[in-house]
Design an enzyme around this catalytic site. Structure first.
Site, mmCIF file in Angstrom:
data_model
loop_
_atom_site.group_PDB
_atom_site.id
_atom_site.type_symbol
_atom_site.label_atom_id
_atom_site.label_comp_id
_atom_site.label_asym_id
_atom_site.label_seq_id
_atom_site.Cartn_x
_atom_site.Cartn_y
_atom_site.Cartn_z
ATOM 1 N N TYR A 31 0.818 -1.226 0.000
ATOM 2 C CA TYR A 31 0.000 0.000 0.000
ATOM 3 C C TYR A 31 0.849 1.273 0.000
ATOM 4 O O TYR A 31 0.337 2.355 -0.261
ATOM 5 C CB TYR A 31 -0.913 0.075 1.236
ATOM 6 C CG TYR A 31 -1.894 -1.042 1.427
ATOM 7 C CD1 TYR A 31 -2.231 -1.909 0.391
ATOM 8 C CD2 TYR A 31 -2.514 -1.235 2.658
ATOM 9 C CE1 TYR A 31 -3.138 -2.934 0.590
ATOM 10 C CE2 TYR A 31 -3.419 -2.255 2.859
ATOM 11 C CZ TYR A 31 -3.717 -3.112 1.824
ATOM 12 O OH TYR A 31 -4.618 -4.118 2.031
ATOM 13 N N HIS A 85 -0.045 -11.618 2.186
ATOM 14 C CA HIS A 85 -1.087 -10.775 1.558
ATOM 15 C C HIS A 85 -2.037 -11.549 0.632
ATOM 16 O O HIS A 85 -3.209 -11.185 0.468
ATOM 17 C CB HIS A 85 -0.422 -9.638 0.786
ATOM 18 C CG HIS A 85 -1.305 -8.447 0.615
ATOM 19 N ND1 HIS A 85 -0.829 -7.174 0.571
ATOM 20 C CD2 HIS A 85 -2.651 -8.318 0.475
ATOM 21 C CE1 HIS A 85 -1.832 -6.320 0.402
ATOM 22 N NE2 HIS A 85 -2.952 -7.006 0.342
HETATM 23 P P1 NAP Z 1 -13.814 0.121 2.616
HETATM 24 O O1 NAP Z 1 -13.235 0.292 3.950
HETATM 25 O O2 NAP Z 1 -14.888 -0.874 2.419
HETATM 26 O O3 NAP Z 1 -14.346 1.505 2.033
HETATM 27 C C1 NAP Z 1 -13.587 2.671 2.034
HETATM 28 C C2 NAP Z 1 -14.429 3.750 1.398
HETATM 29 O O4 NAP Z 1 -15.556 4.026 2.223
HETATM 30 C C3 NAP Z 1 -13.673 5.058 1.243
HETATM 31 O O5 NAP Z 1 -14.121 5.632 0.034
HETATM 32 C C4 NAP Z 1 -14.145 5.881 2.432
HETATM 33 O O6 NAP Z 1 -14.138 7.268 2.170
HETATM 34 C C5 NAP Z 1 -15.570 5.411 2.569
HETATM 35 N N1 NAP Z 1 -16.030 5.545 3.948
HETATM 36 C C6 NAP Z 1 -15.385 5.200 5.089
HETATM 37 N N2 NAP Z 1 -16.139 5.465 6.165
HETATM 38 C C7 NAP Z 1 -17.285 6.003 5.700
HETATM 39 C C8 NAP Z 1 -18.444 6.486 6.338
HETATM 40 N N3 NAP Z 1 -18.592 6.458 7.666
HETATM 41 N N4 NAP Z 1 -19.445 6.999 5.545
HETATM 42 C C9 NAP Z 1 -19.298 7.034 4.204
HETATM 43 N N5 NAP Z 1 -18.225 6.566 3.539
HETATM 44 C C10 NAP Z 1 -17.223 6.055 4.293
HETATM 45 O O7 NAP Z 1 -12.683 -0.224 1.525
HETATM 46 P P2 NAP Z 1 -11.178 -0.743 1.522
HETATM 47 O O8 NAP Z 1 -10.238 0.373 1.739
HETATM 48 O O9 NAP Z 1 -11.060 -1.557 0.274
HETATM 49 O O10 NAP Z 1 -11.071 -1.778 2.727
HETATM 50 C C11 NAP Z 1 -10.634 -1.425 4.013
HETATM 51 C C12 NAP Z 1 -9.230 -1.912 4.305
HETATM 52 O O11 NAP Z 1 -9.117 -3.324 4.121
HETATM 53 C C13 NAP Z 1 -8.168 -1.375 3.341
HETATM 54 O O12 NAP Z 1 -7.906 -0.018 3.573
HETATM 55 C C14 NAP Z 1 -7.033 -2.323 3.641
HETATM 56 O O13 NAP Z 1 -6.396 -1.987 4.862
HETATM 57 C C15 NAP Z 1 -7.792 -3.643 3.748
HETATM 58 N N6 NAP Z 1 -7.813 -4.418 2.469
HETATM 59 C C16 NAP Z 1 -7.130 -5.605 2.436
HETATM 60 C C17 NAP Z 1 -7.091 -6.353 1.279
HETATM 61 C C18 NAP Z 1 -6.325 -7.648 1.284
HETATM 62 O O14 NAP Z 1 -6.122 -8.241 0.220
HETATM 63 N N7 NAP Z 1 -5.877 -8.106 2.429
HETATM 64 C C19 NAP Z 1 -7.754 -5.925 0.112
HETATM 65 C C20 NAP Z 1 -8.475 -4.724 0.179
HETATM 66 C C21 NAP Z 1 -8.502 -3.984 1.356
HETATM 67 P P3 NAP Z 1 -12.969 8.234 2.734
HETATM 68 O O15 NAP Z 1 -11.677 7.563 2.416
HETATM 69 O O16 NAP Z 1 -13.218 9.490 1.978
HETATM 70 O O17 NAP Z 1 -13.176 8.410 4.198
#
Ligand code: NAP
Length: 297
Positions: free
Chosen positions: A51, A105
């Site tokens: 990341y 990962h």
């Molecule tokens: P997510 O957490 O499902 O969604 C993030 C999105 O939701 C961003 O656009 C954020 O906006 C918005 N958001 C957050 N809180 C909100 C709220 N209270 N109201 C409205 N919108 C909101 O997506 P993700 O980043 O894919 O997943 C979370 C974490 O999981 C990642 O950051 C990473 O650490 C991990 N991940 C791991 C893998 C893996 O392969 N292990 C893959 C994908 C993700 P803002 O940013 O503008 O606040």
């Protein structure tokens, strides 16, 4: 914030932590948002070498106490020496002496898991990591990884899980429950797609949120963390989103709410369905998803 036990370890972690994929656009604000999250009990922070957010996390936690840091080694670094070097780089980026949870990962069938786990266990022995976790492992991959891990337990499997992405309910969830392996639900807010207005899903979630005087995100997170062994790591870049997410634990969804969630139909395409395995043919998709054009072996 409620806490849950991590795997079979005696330690607990918050049910809602902080995701950091795609941070780095406004580091100053994001660091402030992470600190807000920590002060509201979201003391688990998830990052990954891929990341390129480890330094942001490092800055955010520099003067914080009691933070649980989870990071990941990329599948192209699963060879013994590569795991050791990747861990050393992550420690340096994060500015810490020990990583609390070091995760593979994505499965990489090109490198024997026994070799990778030997390196992970060596890192535990040296005190560079505390716990070993995996991400995106199916049941067979988990069993293989467990067999290859001689003196440590696999404490967690980080997988895509949300009201829109429920594939893990077909087997991974049950297996992890039975084995007491914590599920760390990633993309728990469907990467923001919960908020696509004009969809049935938006209407259904909106209706439930209204019943509880909560927001759609709070309903989606509460639904996840009410399940045994499941914690969630939403990513949020602002104070408002972070605090809203932190306050998702203190209400209970009813049978009617759960039935409504079960009725959601969506076109959402989980990352995991595009990337079942890390192979030559999927590595470019993987790299694109991570916004990187690095060459993977
Ligand atoms: P997510 O957490 O499902 O969604 C993030 C999105 O939701 C961003 O656009 C954020 O906006 C918005 N958001 C957050 N809180 C909100 C709220 N209270 N109201 C409205 N919108 C909101 O997506 P993700 O980043 O894919 O997943 C979370 C974490 O999981 C990642 O950051 C990473 O650490 C991990 N991940 C791991 C893998 C893996 O392969 N292990 C893959 C994908 C993700 P803002 O940013 O503008 O606040």
């Amino acid at each position: 914030m409620i806490s849950k036990q991590l795997g079979k370890t005696g330690i607990t972690v918050p049910a809602i932590g902080i995701g950091t994929w795609k941070l780095g656009i406004n580091p100053e604000d994001e660091i402030k948002a992470i600190k807000d999250g920590i002060s509201h009990g979201m003391t688990l922070i998830d990052t990954a070498e891929m990341y390129h957010t480890e330094t942001i996390v490092g800055q955010a936690i520099r003067s914080e106490k009691g933070v649980f840091v989870a990071t990941k080694v990329s599948p192209n670094h699963f060879g013994y020496e590569d795991v050791i070097s990747a861990c050393n780089r992550s420690l340096q980026n994060l500015g810490i002496k020990t990583i609390d949870l070091y995760q593979l990962h994505w499965p990489n069938p090109n490198i024997p898991i026994a070799q990778t786990m030997r390196a992970m266990e060596q890192l535990v022995k040296e005190g560079k990591i505390r716990h070993i976790g995996v991400c995106n492992f199916d049941v067979d991959e988990l069993k293989e990884a467990q067999e290859a891990t001689k003196s440590n337990e696999i404490v967690s499997n980080q997988v895509e899980y949300s009201v829109f992405a429920r594939d893990i309910e077909e087997g991974v969830l049950q297996y992890c429950n039975k084995q007491k392996i914590t599920i760390i639900a990633y993309s728990p807010l469907a990467r923001g797609e919960l908020y696509n207005e004009g969809t049935d899903a938006f209407d259904i979630l909106g209706k439930i949120a209204k019943r509880h005087k909560r927001t759609i995100s709070q309903v989606a997170l509460n639904w996840l963390i009410s399940k045994p062994y499941v914690i969630a790591i939403p990513k949020a870049a602002s104070h408002q989103h972070m605090v809203e997410n932190a306050n998702s634990c203190d209400f209970k969804l009813s049978k009617e709410d759960l039935d409504d969630i079960d009725s959601i139909k969506t076109n959402f395409r989980p990352v995991s369905s595009r990337l079942n395995k890390f192979t030559k043919s999927t590595s470019s998709v993987w790299a694109n998803l991570m916004d990187k054009s690095e060459n993977f072996r």
